[in-house]
Design an enzyme around this catalytic site. Structure first.
Site, PDB file in Angstrom:
ATOM      1  N   ASP A  95       0.847  -1.187   0.000  1.00 37.59           N
ATOM      2  CA  ASP A  95       0.000   0.000   0.000  1.00 37.59           C
ATOM      3  C   ASP A  95       0.891   1.249   0.000  1.00 37.59           C
ATOM      4  OD1 ASP A  95      -2.252   1.634   0.409  1.00 37.59           O
ATOM      5  OD2 ASP A  95      -3.179   0.096   1.650  1.00 37.59           O
ATOM      6  N   ASP A 196      -2.911   4.700  -2.634  1.00 37.36           N
ATOM      7  CA  ASP A 196      -3.953   5.320  -1.811  1.00 37.36           C
ATOM      8  C   ASP A 196      -4.442   6.631  -2.439  1.00 37.36           C
ATOM      9  OD1 ASP A 196      -5.214   5.168   0.903  1.00 37.36           O
ATOM     10  OD2 ASP A 196      -4.220   7.094   1.175  1.00 37.36           O
ATOM     11  N   GLU A 249      -6.617   3.688  -5.833  1.00 35.46           N
ATOM     12  CA  GLU A 249      -7.849   3.978  -5.099  1.00 35.46           C
ATOM     13  C   GLU A 249      -8.337   5.340  -5.564  1.00 35.46           C
ATOM     14  OE1 GLU A 249      -9.564   4.385  -0.560  1.00 35.46           O
ATOM     15  OE2 GLU A 249      -7.719   5.360  -1.141  1.00 35.46           O
ATOM     16  N   HIS A 323     -11.107  -2.281   4.546  1.00 35.19           N
ATOM     17  CA  HIS A 323     -10.894  -1.773   5.905  1.00 35.19           C
ATOM     18  C   HIS A 323     -11.561  -0.412   6.141  1.00 35.19           C
ATOM     19  CE1 HIS A 323      -8.206   0.226   3.264  1.00 35.19           C
ATOM     20  NE2 HIS A 323      -7.957   1.119   4.194  1.00 35.19           N
ATOM     21  N   ASP A 324     -12.183   0.158   5.121  1.00 32.74           N
ATOM     22  CA  ASP A 324     -12.848   1.460   5.282  1.00 32.74           C
ATOM     23  C   ASP A 324     -14.366   1.330   5.298  1.00 32.74           C
ATOM     24  OD1 ASP A 324     -10.478   2.921   5.283  1.00 32.74           O
ATOM     25  OD2 ASP A 324     -10.473   3.138   3.096  1.00 32.74           O
TER      26      ASP A 324
END
Ligand code: NOJ
Length: 548
Positions: A95, A196, A249, A323-324
């Site tokens: 990430d 990200d 993302e 995870h969000d």
């Protein structure tokens, strides 16, 4: 590389497995659990950041991109993880958080100390003449997007938490730093990268006030330079590896931009994450609200993206969870009465689409939101800020209910390995508490469950059926209020995918051209059929994929 044949598993390292008894998951814990992961036959693991970080935003505030945070392990542990995964043909996707860095990063510290080279890494601006903040922009985690830059009189921009200072990508040195980091990890054998919030790196040089929140996003989202900077990063780093796999993302993006980000001819990225389909339970676009999900809208969005990306030769990451997000099972399924069937239905819906599926750890067990009772059980900065805002206009009970339904902590609870007090995740009290592990855990799933098995089948099918990996997408029963169906087509073959999205049985009229003989590829009700009938009855949350 055929991206359509790949399946990616996501691990939130902090919550996967704690091998050293400190209540926090770690790399050695992941190594111990490789045999479990390998059973799924996935191709890559995306790891949320485990680099040095003060953890104000759980690792998305990176203070050193080149080092593993001691909480998670050492570089030797990482090397061992990579080597062991390789034995199972599993690649690593790291990430990369380059829109911002931690305010504890040496770049920021040097900037604060007055070093002009590093001051130019950030968006530092003077207050307006009336001494108010440089612009009226809001941080995505609540409150203003500007914070005092020491006692210099200037402010620095942070689109996220104030401990995450935005990097100025207009500066070629910043772009070179990003390429250097990617190249460092490439040298350590990594070929997968998740970037990200990549589409917000192109803020203007001159920042101006916004007129409303939507227009504000437009000021810094998907700007033309983003494409230019991604192409440059591609050329200077991961694009040099034939087998690299990358995903950007993309917050509030468009199909048009996403095609450009992911069409191979553009030399930008392999694929993109977009989030429109996960906003169908937001009230007028407001996340911190509680309304039932809008099924019609969900279908419209997914159909539009699937067909649009197909036509433009773009490529999508397919996912419900990460995870969000709170668990999809709580949002779109029935975690109480039909946990198994609705988990399988949700999985079928996206796994047979065009794109690369992502499975978030625990999804393969049908994990659900924790049954927390009070705000002190939450740790996420976003949830806490949201609660403090909500209680200005709602009762405390209402505010809690809303946070409970939307908090990111919902999916960050420790993985349930068994039914013991800390879910077999740790010997000591974990950083975030698990609940309901007696009902849902790996041990139990292997003994008597069906979801894990079903995921194994879906993954296997993607690898064996070119219709799934390479087929074109066509919506089916677009106006149906209960059924989510589509076709995949390739070389004269057709796959019919039919999902009942609700707990009531229903019936669909199959068009005559699909009433043909064929075979069931997968069914969560063990259905046997040699031909699709004119009237097809569906059980609660039934999924069926039929190949003609
Ligand atoms: C997206 C990440 O997935 C999220 O967890 C993080 O808080 C923000 N980007 C900011 O880095």
């Amino acid at each position: 590389m055929n991206l359509g044949k790949k399946v990616i598993y996501q691990i939130y390292p902090k919550s996967f497995y704690d091998s050293n008894g400190d209540g926090v998951g770690d790399i050695r814990g992941i190594i111990e659990k490789i045999p479990y992961i390998a059973k799924l036959n996935i191709d890559y693991i995306w790891f949320n950041p485990f680099f040095v970080s003060p953890q104000y935003d759980n690792g998305y505030d990176i203070a050193d991109y080149y080092k593993i945070d001691p909480k998670f392990g050492t570089m030797d542990d990482f090397e061992e993880l990579a080597a062991k995964l390789k034995e199972h043909n599993i690649g690593i996707m790291l990430d990369m958080v380059f829109n911002h860095c931690s305010t504890e990063h040496e770049w920021f510290k040097k900037a604060l100390a007055g070093d002009p080279k590093y001051k130019a890494y950030f968006y530092l601006r003077d207050p307006k003449e009336d001494c108010s903040l440089p612009t009226n922009w809001q941080s995505k985690f609540g409150g203003p997007a500007w914070e005092k830059f020491g006692d210099t009189g200037k402010y620095y921009l942070h689109l996220y938490a104030k401990q995450q200072a935005d990097l100025d990508w207009h500066n070629p040195d910043v772009r070179q730093e990003a390429a250097n980091v990617v190249n460092f990890w490439r040298e350590h054998g990594v070929s997968g990268f998740r970037f990200d919030v990549l589409n917000v790196i192109g803020k203007d040089k001159v920042l101006v006030d916004s007129t409303d929140p939507n227009q504000e996003k437009m000021l810094y989202t998907d700007t033309p330079v983003v494409h230019q900077y991604i192409k440059e990063l591609n050329e200077n780093s991961f694009g040099q590896d034939a087998d690299s796999i990358t995903v950007g993302e993309m917050s509030s993006t468009t199909i048009e931009n996403s095609i450009r980000y992911s069409n191979p001819a553009e030399h930008e990225l392999s694929m993109i994450f977009s989030f429109h389909h996960l906003k169908v339970d937001y009230d007028h676009g407001e996340k911190w609200s509680m309304v039932p999900f809008d099924f019609k809208k969900l279908k419209e969005i997914m159909f539009e993206w699937q067909t649009g990306m197909d036509q433009g030769n773009g490529w999508q990451a397919l996912f419900w969870n990460n995870h969000d997000q709170p668990w999809a099972l709580n949002r779109f399924g029935d975690p109480v009465k039909y946990r198994n069937k609705s988990a399988e239905m949700l999985a079928t819906t996206i796994h047979l689409m065009r794109g690369t599926p992502y499975i978030y750890m625990g999804e393969e067990l049908g994990m659900v939101d924790p049954s927390y009772q009070s705000m002190d059980q939450y740790v996420d900065v976003e949830a806490i800020n949201a609660y403090n805002e909500l209680i200005k206009t709602h009762s405390k009970e209402e505010a809690f209910k809303i946070v409970h339904s939307k908090a990111r902590d919902n999916s960050r609870t420790p993985m349930h390995w068994d039914g013991s007090e800390y879910a077999g995740f740790s010997q000591v009290k974990p950083w975030l508490l698990p609940t309901d592990q007696e009902q849902i855990n790996v041990e139990k799933e292997f003994a008597s469950g069906e979801i894990f098995n079903y995921y194994q089948k879906l993954i296997k099918l993607r690898k064996s059926e070119d219709l799934i990996s390479d087929g074109h997408f066509e919506p089916l029963f677009a106006d149906d209020h209960q059924v989510f169906a589509y076709l995949r087509k390739l070389n004269g073959e057709t796959l019919v995918v039919i999902n009942n999205f609700y707990g009531d049985p229903c019936e669909v009229s199959v068009p005559s051209e699909l009433q043909k003989s064929g075979n069931v590829l997968i069914s969560n009700y063990a259905r046997e059929l040699s031909e699709l009938p004119a009237k097809l009855k569906l059980q609660p949350y039934e999924s069926l994929a039929f190949k003609l």
